[in-house]
Design a protein around this motif. Structure first.
Motif: not given
Lengths: 401, 279
Positions: B200-205
């Protein structure tokens, strides 16, 4: 032994789902329940048992609940009631940690739109399932490479998913599903997003992988041809309920109700029926008989040729009336005059392949099983009859072998 | 109709009193952390010769963008130095960076909470609306009560005003991760934390970075207001020029803020674009 067994597995969507269970048990329809209670029936008391090593196809149109059903099997969607037994233990009673272990070790999944992680390379995608189990880097890389090789994509490990074609992406999806070597692989419309030619290739490859790896595969599709091509068992769904479960032949030949019948009526039978369905009894003579006996047989049975076999029914050749007459005149044995080049096929070959083969052959095609024994003969007329849709009588004939 | 007025003002003031009397040590502690961060950054930025800082910024601009951005950074920072505003500009930068860092440290986790819980989202959405629309001056008074005059209440009111975009866009970025990917992560047996950090975080960066960019811009817009309660920096020059009616001085100081804003904006936008390209 059944590896996965569902008993009254039910999913109801809505605020107070348990309310709908007595209604389902009373046999209310999905529409009626929605109208009366505002609850949506996703899966209605599904009962099935999947044998280890089988390809179990769940088929239905969109909205039939097949995608919900497959997600109940690894609890991506939490079932409302029922039982789901994996090797005898109830999946629905697993606590979060046990469920994670079940998902990590025993049940993999391949998705319709591939669902590859865009920020990870191909190999990082494949090793995801291993990485989260804490398998050390070198080991998991090795396992992932093995998996990548299996789907024929070695050399692409450092590409990103968006650099690959749809077919290649789904191979990566398949490799990811296989990487942690689960007993069960769930495939949710895995080939539906691919174009037809690639799709057929993928089906072939899946069957090939299946023979090699002996996984249990639960395959979801809305495409009957696909279901018939790869399924050992097919479960047909409508409105959340399983309408019929059976082998492809059973679904086609003995539809359980009007719905199944309508579903299967447009099927191209040539892609489903095999030589064993269309074959007739072969007229034979054992090799140690003389030409005189052969001619007598032909007269009695009203045929112009006989297959020559040994005592264990192994096919040796074909003798025609002219051959027999010539042998009689020159006092030779059958083995001297019989034709040894006879067109043959296996009981499993599909009629559409057979049809091409028969187009330019004068002789009927002999059906030979794995051990070389003669099982029957397919003549052109029978293939045409089968393709014309006169399948029922054929199946009965085929089953009596 | 002659209903009595709701004594809202009295209520708010008694809450303020109560907080001041009972949570004093907490405010001192917060003050210590924020003051320490600002002063640390300030010492760092002003402890080295301006040309070194300028060179660092130019290299960063070159690395992230193209030569045009590097050139603009060079000329812009040289103008600030030439106008004699280097010191106050670096003080302002320290304030803005502190506000931004604290906004990220607080805002990203809150955004993650909101993304994982509809209840949290429903609680925070009106709160964030309130924080962004309430005139920023209003924050100054309680900030001064709790943290006294100086840079700390300036940073606090900047954070309140500037944190909403980081929270909102973190929430949005995580919610926008396609459902199929989340399902895939679940299907392979990820723990919630593995799912968060590996998917989630890598894609939301990129989305989160866009929020941080806005947070930086908003806190920069607070520097003049913050100077009214004693936050030092280039905002102080603007404020003084306004009160003394000196247009020229005001323009010079304003220009320094604009240059700083453009450089920070372009740099963070480039970071957004780079992370987007990667994913």
């Amino acid at each position: 032994m059944a590896i996965l067994e569902a008993k009254k597995l039910t999913k109801i969507f809505g605020d107070d789902p348990k309310k709908a269970i007595p209604l389902l048990e009373k046999g209310w329809s999905k529409d009626k329940i929605l109208k009366e209670s505002k609850l949506t029936v996703g899966v209605n008391q599904a009962e099935f048992s999947i044998e280890s090593g089988q390809i179990f196809v769940i088929m239905g149109l969109s909205g039939s609940g097949k995608s919900t059903l497959v997600r109940l099997l690894n609890r991506l969607i939490e079932p409302t009631t029922g039982q789901l037994l994996f090797n005898g233990s109830d999946v629905l009673r697993m606590n979060p940690e046990q469920l994670r272990q079940y998902r990590r070790k025993h049940i993999g999944m391949v998705f319709q739109k591939f669902a590859l992680f865009p920020h990870r390379t191909v190999i990082q995608n494949i090793e995801y399932g291993l990485e989260i189990q804490g398998i050390e880097k070198k080991k998991r890389r090795e396992m992932a490479m093995e998996s990548l090789k299996l789907v024929g994509l070695s050399g692409y490990e450092d590409s990103y998913p968006h650099q690959l074609s749809g077919g290649m992406q789904q191979r990566v999806g398949l490799a990811r599903g296989l990487a942690n070597d689960p007993e069960i692989l769930l495939m949710d419309e895995a080939f539906s997003a691919l174009d037809p030619l690639i799709r057929k290739d993928m089906q072939d490859e899946l069957l090939e992988l299946q023979t090699k790896m002996k996984k249990t595969i639960v395959f979801i599709t809305h495409d009957l041809d696909e279901a018939l091509r790869i399924g050992d068992q097919i479960a047909l769904m409508k409105d959340g309920s399983i309408v019929q479960i059976g082998t492809p032949e059973e679904i086609l030949m003995q539809p359980a109700n009007k719905y199944v019948e309508r579903f299967v009526e447009d099927v191209d039978l040539s892609k489903v029926l095999t030589a064993s369905h269309a074959m007739e009894k072969a007229e034979t003579i054992t090799i140690d008989r003389g030409p005189r006996v052969a001619l007598q047989f032909m007269r009695d049975r009203g045929v112009s040729s006989l297959y020559v076999v040994d005592r264990s029914m192994t096919l040796l050749g074909l003798v025609s009336a002219e051959d027999a007459a010539a042998a009689l005149k020159d006092s030779k044995g059958l083995e001297d005059v019989m034709q040894k080049e006879v067109p043959i096929t296996s009981p499993d070959s599909l009629l559409n392949e057979l049809f091409e083969m028969m187009g330019n052959a004068k002789l009927p095609v002999a059906v030979i099983d794995d051990t070389g024994r003669l099982r029957g003969v397919v003549i052109k007329g029978a293939v045409l009859a089968a393709l014309a849709g006169n399948g029922n009588s054929l199946l009965d004939g085929g089953d009596s072998e | 109709m002659n209903l009595p007025k709701i004594p809202l003002a009295d209520w708010i003031e008694s809450i303020e009193k109560w907080l001041e009397n009972n949570l004093g040590p907490l405010f001192d502690f917060i003050s210590l952390i924020i003051g320490g961060t600002v002063n640390g950054l300030d010492d760092m930025l002003r402890g080295v010769p301006p040309l070194v800082i300028i060179a660092l910024f130019v290299v960063l601009a070159w690395f992230l963008g193209k030569w045009k951005m590097a050139l603009f950074t060079l000329i812009g920072l040289l103008i600030i130095e030439n106008l004699g505003l280097w010191g106050p500009t670096m003080q302002t930068l320290a304030l803005v960076l502190t506000a931004a860092i604290i906004s990220v440290v607080i805002g990203v986790p809150i955004g993650i909470l909101c993304a994982n819980s509809n209840v949290m989202q429903r609680i925070f959405t009106p709160l964030l609306d309130f924080m962004q629309t309430m005139p920023a001056f209003v924050y100054l008074l309680p900030a001064v009560t709790f943290f006294r005059l100086g840079v700390v209440p300036g940073v606090i009111s900047s954070i309140i005003f500037a944190i909403p975009p980081t929270i909102r866009l973190t929430n949005l970025g995580i919610r926008q991760v396609p459902g199929e990917l989340v399902e895939a992560a679940d299907a392979f047996g990820s723990t919630p934390l593995q799912k968060l950090f590996k998917l989630q975080l890598p894609i939301a960066v990129p989305t989160i970075m866009a929020g941080i960019n806005q947070t930086i811009m908003l806190s920069l817009s607070m520097v003049v207001i913050a100077s009214m309660i004693g936050a030092q920096g280039v905002g102080e020059y603007v404020y003084r020029a306004v009160t003394q009616g000196r247009t020229g001085v005001g323009f010079e100081a304003g220009l320094a803020i604009v240059i700083l804003a453009i450089i920070l904006d372009r740099l963070t936008q480039k970071v957004v674009q780079r992370t987007e390209k990667k994913s």
